[in-house]
Scaffold this active site. Structure first.
Site, PDB file in Angstrom:
ATOM      1  N   MET A   1       0.835  -1.198   0.000  1.00 10.44           N
ATOM      2  CA  MET A   1       0.000   0.000   0.000  1.00 10.44           C
ATOM      3  C   MET A   1       0.873   1.252   0.000  1.00 10.44           C
ATOM      4  O   MET A   1       0.437   2.341   0.381  1.00 10.44           O
ATOM      5  CB  MET A   1      -0.951   0.005   1.190  1.00 10.44           C
ATOM      6  CG  MET A   1      -2.012  -1.077   1.088  1.00 10.44           C
ATOM      7  SD  MET A   1      -3.545  -0.724   1.974  1.00 10.44           S
ATOM      8  CE  MET A   1      -2.951  -0.630   3.651  1.00 10.44           C
TER       9      MET A   1
ATOM     10  N   HIS B   1       9.534  -3.499   3.282  1.00 12.74           N
ATOM     11  CA  HIS B   1       9.062  -3.746   1.916  1.00 12.74           C
ATOM     12  C   HIS B   1      10.231  -4.058   0.987  1.00 12.74           C
ATOM     13  O   HIS B   1      10.150  -4.963   0.140  1.00 12.74           O
ATOM     14  CB  HIS B   1       8.332  -2.518   1.367  1.00 12.74           C
ATOM     15  CG  HIS B   1       7.082  -2.157   2.086  1.00 12.74           C
ATOM     16  ND1 HIS B   1       6.966  -1.019   2.847  1.00 12.74           N
ATOM     17  CD2 HIS B   1       5.873  -2.784   2.150  1.00 12.74           C
ATOM     18  CE1 HIS B   1       5.743  -0.951   3.346  1.00 12.74           C
ATOM     19  NE2 HIS B   1       5.065  -2.000   2.943  1.00 12.74           N
TER      20      HIS B   1
END
Length: 281
Positions: A30, A37
């Site tokens: 997101m 990430h």
């Protein structure tokens, strides 16, 4: 790196890769990317011929409109980070592209979606299943990568993949933490310096609880974690559950399973933080 906003364009790129026998990996995010990430992306890059990272704040998984409104967004910086670690495609669609019409699908995800987050965020996991299934259909990846910070979410996605008979290999990756032990999260950016200082007590308490658990029962360990975190100014435990790592159902004895995980959600002011720790694995 290519930045793509349309599903049709993404599918053309994927078809070109697969047309020469290439493997495609997907990292759904997101946005508001951090090193957690990037570790997923690096692994995806290393194991596939084409790494796709989706950057999309999915409205259907937010049951709190205020949380959706304040979720951090930083696409330009995200793209710079992705390019720096070898990502091939950043897929950053508009809401209208992913949801040209209302998605009314309801997934029967089973018990793994009903406990913990499922109990406190009704509809959340159905929204997760909606968007991840859409991404699987759009990108047709061979593998998809998810971080274990969202431990319950991985179980839900595996359940969803079975329901839609998806061939995608679901790969879970270890939690990435700050040097002081706090789990990396996009939501950490919303913490004030004082809140950040207090929030590290969440992970610190979980680590200490592993030693505590060696001489205490499941119930005593659970109470220890809740009481210790709640004693920190500005922190309030929403839930802490010690569960079987496969079924996500609560355990009452350490010998009930070979895979036991403690999952916690804590409010730090208005910011909702999650973390987990394995007691047996």
């Amino acid at each position: 790196m290519k930045v793509i906003t349309k599903i049709a364009d993404l599918q053309r790129e994927v078809a070109a890769v697969k047309g020469v026998g290439g493997k495609v990996g997907l990292v759904p995010t997101m946005g508001a990317l951090h090193n957690g990430h990037l570790q997923l992306v690096k692994r995806c890059v290393s194991e596939n011929d084409c790494c796709i990272v989706s950057v999309f704040v999915n409205p259907t998984q937010f049951n709190d409109k205020n949380d959706l409104l304040h979720y951090p967004r930083s696409l330009e910086n995200d793209c710079k980070l992705l390019e720096s670690v070898g990502c091939c495609i950043a897929f950053a669609p508009a809401v209208e592209e992913m949801y040209p019409e209302e998605d009314t699908r309801v997934f029967n995800l089973g018990k793994v979606a009903e406990v913990m987050e499922g109990k406190y965020r009704p509809g959340h996991f159905n929204g997760v299943a909606q968007i991840v299934s859409k991404l699987f259909y759009a990108a047709t990846p061979d593998r998809a990568y998810f971080g274990e910070k969202d431990f319950q979410q991985i179980a839900v996605i595996r359940s969803m993949a079975k329901l839609i008979d998806s061939p995608v290999e679901i790969i879970d990756c270890p939690i990435v933490r700050e040097e002081d032990g706090m789990a990396l999260s996009s939501r950490n950016a919303r913490l004030t310096p004082e809140q950040r200082k207090n929030a590290v007590n969440i992970s610190a308490t979980l680590f200490k609880s592993r030693n505590f658990a060696s001489g205490h029962s499941v119930t005593e360990t659970l109470n220890y974690v809740v009481d210790t975190v709640n004693a920190v100014p500005g922190l309030e435990v929403e839930y802490y559950e010690i569960v079987d790592g496969n079924t996500l159902l609560p355990v009452s004895d350490w010998n009930e399973s070979d895979f036991i995980v403690g999952c916690i959600t804590v409010y730090c002011g208005e910011v909702r933080l999650i973390d987990n720790i394995a007691y047996r694995r």
